[in-house]
Every structure is written in structure tokens, then in C-alpha cells.
Design a protein around this motif. Structure first.
Motif, PDB file in Angstrom:
ATOM      1  N   ASN A  14       3.150  10.397  -0.061  1.00  0.00           N
ATOM      2  CA  ASN A  14       3.045   8.986  -0.419  1.00  0.00           C
ATOM      3  C   ASN A  14       3.333   8.175   0.833  1.00  0.00           C
ATOM      4  O   ASN A  14       4.461   8.155   1.333  1.00  0.00           O
ATOM      5  CB  ASN A  14       4.045   8.647  -1.533  1.00  0.00           C
ATOM      6  N   GLU A  15       2.307   7.493   1.348  1.00  0.00           N
ATOM      7  CA  GLU A  15       2.461   6.750   2.601  1.00  0.00           C
ATOM      8  C   GLU A  15       3.405   5.562   2.460  1.00  0.00           C
ATOM      9  O   GLU A  15       4.071   5.184   3.419  1.00  0.00           O
ATOM     10  CB  GLU A  15       1.096   6.301   3.110  1.00  0.00           C
ATOM     11  N   GLU A  16       3.479   4.974   1.260  1.00  0.00           N
ATOM     12  CA  GLU A  16       4.358   3.813   1.055  1.00  0.00           C
ATOM     13  C   GLU A  16       5.829   4.200   1.065  1.00  0.00           C
ATOM     14  O   GLU A  16       6.651   3.521   1.674  1.00  0.00           O
ATOM     15  CB  GLU A  16       4.026   3.111  -0.257  1.00  0.00           C
ATOM     16  N   THR A  17       6.167   5.259   0.369  1.00  0.00           N
ATOM     17  CA  THR A  17       7.582   5.654   0.249  1.00  0.00           C
ATOM     18  C   THR A  17       7.982   6.756   1.225  1.00  0.00           C
ATOM     19  O   THR A  17       9.158   7.004   1.426  1.00  0.00           O
ATOM     20  CB  THR A  17       7.887   6.151  -1.177  1.00  0.00           C
ATOM     21  N   GLY A  18       7.008   7.428   1.792  1.00  0.00           N
ATOM     22  CA  GLY A  18       7.297   8.546   2.691  1.00  0.00           C
ATOM     23  C   GLY A  18       7.665   9.826   1.945  1.00  0.00           C
ATOM     24  O   GLY A  18       8.055  10.812   2.564  1.00  0.00           O
TER      25      GLY A  18
END
Length: 132
Positions: A17-21
Motif C-alpha cells: 500500500n503506497e499510502e500507508t507503506g
């Protein structure tokens, strides 16, 4: 080449997940198990290779049954290393894995004993709760 063997397909997945890492990992294991055979019905005759193949299939299925029995009983030791098949499936049968089994049965009267054994095996597998 024999079609009387087990087949295992393993798909390892990774998500990010690129937003949350957050990163997650998973695996899907599809197994097509060869059916057990009685030596008198397996048409081995004097073919030593076919006899050994039949015995190996039956041994690995027996070891898989031992693993499911140990899991169902909550045993402190689960015999995953007793066969290549159970060793290979160790990760998906332990931890928070899930299992689903389909059983193919022969409709013929002469195969009724093998069909009954397959149904009993599936019933034993159904008693196991994976992923507690």
C-alpha cells in the motif's frame, strides 16, 4: 510418464500500500493428490517401478493423514517431516492457513471401497481447524 502422482502449485503474493507503506505477504497452494490404491487393483503386476510408485503415493497420503490427525488432536508434535508432501505443505497447514478439500469419487461398484476410504479421509480432514 505417469499421471499417478501428486501435483503442487504454489503462488506467493506480495502487496504494498503506497499510502500507508504497509506490505502484506500471502501464498496460495493448490494440491492435486493422487488417489490411494490397493496393490491388487493397481495393475502393478511384475512392474517394480509401478509398485514403488503405488507404495510411495500411499505412504505420502498416510503421512498427510497423520499430520491432519495430529492437528485435530492439538498434538505438541506434528509429523511434517515424514514425507516430502507434508514437508512441502508445512507452511500452509500451520499458522493461520486455511484448507479446502474436494474429493473425486468413482461411481462404479468395484471402486466403492476406495470411494469410502476417500470419504473417510475427507471427514478426518474436516475435523481439523486451521488458523486458530
Amino acid at each position: 510418464q505417469s499421471s499417478r502422482s501428486h501435483s503442487v502449485f504454489m503462488l506467493h503474493l506480495r502487496g504494498f500500500n503506497e499510502e500507508t507503506g504497509a506490505e502484506v505477504h500471502g501464498a496460495l497452494n493448490l494440491c492435486d493428490l493422487a488417489g490411494s490404491e490397493r496393490l491388487d487393483r493397481s495393475q502393478v503386476g511384475s512392474d517394480a517401478k509401478r509398485l514403488k510408485e503405488t507404495q510411495s503415493i500411499n505412504k505420502s497420503l498416510s503421512c498427510l493423514g497423520d499430520v491432519f490427525n495430529a492437528l485435530a488432536q492439538g498434538a505438541s508434535h506434528v509429523p511434517y517431516r515424514n514425507s516430502k508432501l507434508t514437508y512441502l505443505l508445512q507452511d500452509c497447514l500451520s499458522g493461520d492457513g486455511k484448507a479446502l478439500m474436494f474429493v473425486n469419487l468413482s461411481p462404479t461398484a468395484e471402486s466403492s471401497n476406495e470411494s469410502l476410504c476417500s470419504l473417510r479421509f475427507a471427514q478426518r480432514v474436516n475435523q481439523v481447524e486451521l488458523g486458530k
